[in-house]
Design a protein around this motif. Structure first.
Motif, PDB file in Angstrom:
ATOM      1  N   HIS A  39       0.893  -1.112   0.020  1.00  0.00           N
ATOM      2  CA  HIS A  39      -0.018   0.072   0.127  1.00  0.00           C
ATOM      3  C   HIS A  39       0.817   1.216   0.139  1.00  0.00           C
ATOM      4  O   HIS A  39       0.474   2.462   0.597  1.00  0.00           O
ATOM      5  CB  HIS A  39      -0.976   0.057   1.266  1.00  0.00           C
ATOM      6  N   TYR A  40       2.062   1.205  -0.475  1.00  0.00           N
ATOM      7  CA  TYR A  40       3.162   2.197  -0.370  1.00  0.00           C
ATOM      8  C   TYR A  40       2.705   3.310  -0.999  1.00  0.00           C
ATOM      9  O   TYR A  40       2.786   4.538  -0.263  1.00  0.00           O
ATOM     10  CB  TYR A  40       4.417   1.642  -1.031  1.00  0.00           C
ATOM     11  N   ASN A  41       2.515   3.666  -2.171  1.00  0.00           N
ATOM     12  CA  ASN A  41       1.732   4.857  -2.777  1.00  0.00           C
ATOM     13  C   ASN A  41       0.884   4.687  -4.086  1.00  0.00           C
ATOM     14  O   ASN A  41       0.888   3.258  -4.373  1.00  0.00           O
ATOM     15  CB  ASN A  41       2.877   5.825  -2.988  1.00  0.00           C
ATOM     16  N   GLU A  42       0.480   5.591  -4.745  1.00  0.00           N
ATOM     17  CA  GLU A  42      -0.410   5.403  -5.642  1.00  0.00           C
ATOM     18  C   GLU A  42       0.240   4.646  -6.912  1.00  0.00           C
ATOM     19  O   GLU A  42      -0.205   4.024  -7.821  1.00  0.00           O
ATOM     20  CB  GLU A  42      -1.146   6.421  -6.011  1.00  0.00           C
ATOM     21  N   TRP A  43       1.481   5.218  -7.280  1.00  0.00           N
ATOM     22  CA  TRP A  43       2.250   4.752  -8.245  1.00  0.00           C
ATOM     23  C   TRP A  43       2.546   3.292  -8.158  1.00  0.00           C
ATOM     24  O   TRP A  43       2.631   2.297  -9.147  1.00  0.00           O
ATOM     25  CB  TRP A  43       3.754   5.457  -8.417  1.00  0.00           C
ATOM     26  N   VAL A  44       3.104   2.979  -6.888  1.00  0.00           N
ATOM     27  CA  VAL A  44       3.307   1.447  -6.668  1.00  0.00           C
ATOM     28  C   VAL A  44       2.200   0.606  -6.669  1.00  0.00           C
ATOM     29  O   VAL A  44       2.286  -0.463  -7.418  1.00  0.00           O
ATOM     30  CB  VAL A  44       3.894   0.946  -5.089  1.00  0.00           C
ATOM     31  N   ILE A  45       0.929   1.055  -6.346  1.00  0.00           N
ATOM     32  CA  ILE A  45      -0.063   0.179  -6.238  1.00  0.00           C
ATOM     33  C   ILE A  45      -0.729   0.034  -7.720  1.00  0.00           C
ATOM     34  O   ILE A  45      -0.898  -1.072  -8.353  1.00  0.00           O
ATOM     35  CB  ILE A  45      -1.120   1.110  -5.537  1.00  0.00           C
ATOM     36  N   ASN A  46      -0.515   1.258  -8.528  1.00  0.00           N
ATOM     37  CA  ASN A  46      -0.794   0.972 -10.110  1.00  0.00           C
ATOM     38  C   ASN A  46       0.132   0.061 -10.820  1.00  0.00           C
ATOM     39  O   ASN A  46      -0.429  -0.691 -11.608  1.00  0.00           O
ATOM     40  CB  ASN A  46      -0.926   2.424 -10.577  1.00  0.00           C
ATOM     41  N   VAL A  47       1.444   0.048 -10.821  1.00  0.00           N
ATOM     42  CA  VAL A  47       2.230  -0.612 -11.386  1.00  0.00           C
ATOM     43  C   VAL A  47       1.818  -2.029 -10.805  1.00  0.00           C
ATOM     44  O   VAL A  47       2.037  -3.175 -11.664  1.00  0.00           O
ATOM     45  CB  VAL A  47       3.881  -0.198 -10.902  1.00  0.00           C
ATOM     46  N   SER A  48       1.824  -2.187  -9.582  1.00  0.00           N
ATOM     47  CA  SER A  48       1.332  -3.439  -9.205  1.00  0.00           C
ATOM     48  C   SER A  48       0.173  -4.226  -9.613  1.00  0.00           C
ATOM     49  O   SER A  48       0.125  -5.262  -9.928  1.00  0.00           O
ATOM     50  CB  SER A  48       1.294  -3.677  -7.519  1.00  0.00           C
ATOM     51  N   MET A  49      -0.863  -3.312 -10.022  1.00  0.00           N
ATOM     52  CA  MET A  49      -2.255  -3.730 -10.626  1.00  0.00           C
ATOM     53  C   MET A  49      -1.855  -4.148 -11.904  1.00  0.00           C
ATOM     54  O   MET A  49      -2.375  -5.265 -12.335  1.00  0.00           O
ATOM     55  CB  MET A  49      -3.197  -2.576 -10.480  1.00  0.00           C
ATOM     56  N   VAL A  50      -1.223  -3.381 -12.762  1.00  0.00           N
ATOM     57  CA  VAL A  50      -0.691  -3.780 -14.083  1.00  0.00           C
ATOM     58  C   VAL A  50       0.067  -5.128 -14.083  1.00  0.00           C
ATOM     59  O   VAL A  50      -0.342  -6.250 -14.759  1.00  0.00           O
ATOM     60  CB  VAL A  50       0.194  -2.874 -14.896  1.00  0.00           C
ATOM     61  N   MET A  51       1.011  -5.262 -12.921  1.00  0.00           N
ATOM     62  CA  MET A  51       1.626  -6.681 -12.862  1.00  0.00           C
ATOM     63  C   MET A  51       0.671  -7.857 -12.728  1.00  0.00           C
ATOM     64  O   MET A  51       0.756  -8.805 -13.014  1.00  0.00           O
ATOM     65  CB  MET A  51       2.790  -6.573 -11.921  1.00  0.00           C
ATOM     66  N   LEU A  52      -0.289  -7.369 -11.867  1.00  0.00           N
ATOM     67  CA  LEU A  52      -1.357  -8.361 -11.624  1.00  0.00           C
ATOM     68  C   LEU A  52      -2.288  -8.751 -12.756  1.00  0.00           C
ATOM     69  O   LEU A  52      -2.447 -10.227 -12.883  1.00  0.00           O
ATOM     70  CB  LEU A  52      -2.480  -7.773 -10.576  1.00  0.00           C
ATOM     71  N   TYR A  53      -2.463  -7.838 -13.711  1.00  0.00           N
ATOM     72  CA  TYR A  53      -3.095  -8.221 -14.811  1.00  0.00           C
ATOM     73  C   TYR A  53      -2.372  -9.096 -15.751  1.00  0.00           C
ATOM     74  O   TYR A  53      -2.645  -9.996 -16.440  1.00  0.00           O
ATOM     75  CB  TYR A  53      -3.664  -6.926 -15.464  1.00  0.00           C
ATOM     76  N   VAL A  54      -0.878  -8.611 -15.792  1.00  0.00           N
ATOM     77  CA  VAL A  54      -0.036  -9.542 -16.578  1.00  0.00           C
ATOM     78  C   VAL A  54       0.154 -10.861 -16.041  1.00  0.00           C
ATOM     79  O   VAL A  54      -0.016 -11.826 -16.739  1.00  0.00           O
ATOM     80  CB  VAL A  54       1.361  -8.931 -16.377  1.00  0.00           C
ATOM     81  N   ALA A  55       0.060 -11.091 -14.658  1.00  0.00           N
ATOM     82  CA  ALA A  55       0.171 -12.444 -14.030  1.00  0.00           C
ATOM     83  C   ALA A  55      -1.316 -13.202 -14.311  1.00  0.00           C
ATOM     84  O   ALA A  55      -0.885 -14.567 -14.458  1.00  0.00           O
ATOM     85  CB  ALA A  55       0.360 -12.241 -12.467  1.00  0.00           C
ATOM     86  N   THR A  56      -2.176 -12.316 -14.087  1.00  0.00           N
ATOM     87  CA  THR A  56      -3.546 -12.931 -14.722  1.00  0.00           C
ATOM     88  C   THR A  56      -3.534 -13.785 -16.256  1.00  0.00           C
ATOM     89  O   THR A  56      -3.970 -14.811 -16.345  1.00  0.00           O
ATOM     90  CB  THR A  56      -4.606 -12.256 -14.423  1.00  0.00           C
TER      91      THR A  56
END
Length: 184
Positions: A145-162
């Motif tokens: 939950h670090y900051n919005e940038w980390v969360i957004n990059v992590s969400m993109v990575m989550l979609y790549v992982a999906t």
């Protein structure tokens, strides 16, 4: 049960799951970062135990059984708490359902193929390894939950992982398709 280094690492990962959960929910300033650190440590032991089992020739039936079970429990636990934390995100929920569902399907497929004596045809592939790496990075970033940038990059990575999750599932199903049709 043989307690060798790889099996001890797998058991350590199992023990880390409740600590991850407790720290994630603690009302403490560094709770998310500590939980992320525990998740990273657990992820590292996942990579290390398999490497050491092969390198030291310490593979055991107990380890072969427990390692994938603990991996799935660890990832499913993290995904469940993330869905709860990011409760407004339908995309997080869909990704979590796809990832957890794929693990159930592939576990059942591997068990069934093992009964046919063809477990090696659904062995872990390079796509599965990339999926795991993308999944671990995404989950770690979302846990912080670090900051919005980390969360957004992590969400993109989550979609790549999906996407890799779906792709790897199709690869495994394709490898087993003749047996599924012949014995279905």
């Amino acid at each position: 049960m043989t307690l060798n280094i790889p099996n001890i690492l797998t058991l350590l990962r199992l023990i880390l799951i409740p600590f991850f959960l407790v720290f994630y929910y603690l009302p403490w300033q560094y709770a998310y970062m500590t939980a992320a650190g525990i998740f990273v440590l657990a992820s590292f032991t996942d990579a290390l135990d398999g490497y050491l089992a092969r390198r030291l020739n310490q593979t055991t039936p107990f380890g072969a059984f427990l390692d994938p079970v603990v991996d799935k429990v660890m990832v499913a636990s993290a995904l469940v708490v993330l869905v709860q934390s990011y409760e407004g995100s339908i995309w997080m929920t869909i990704a979590a359902i796809i990832m957890i569902g794929r693990e159930i399907v592939i576990s059942a497929l591997r068990e069934w193929m093992a009964e046919l004596g063809k477990r090696s045809s659904v062995a872990v592939s390079w796509i599965g390894k990339f999926k795991t790496a993308a999944q671990m990075m995404a989950i770690t970033g979302l846990i912080t939950h670090y900051n919005e940038w980390v969360i957004n990059v992590s969400m993109v990575m989550l979609y790549v992982a999906t996407a890799l999750t779906l792709w790897s599932m199709l690869v495994y199903l394709k490898a087993a398709w003749k047996d599924l049709v012949a014995h279905g």
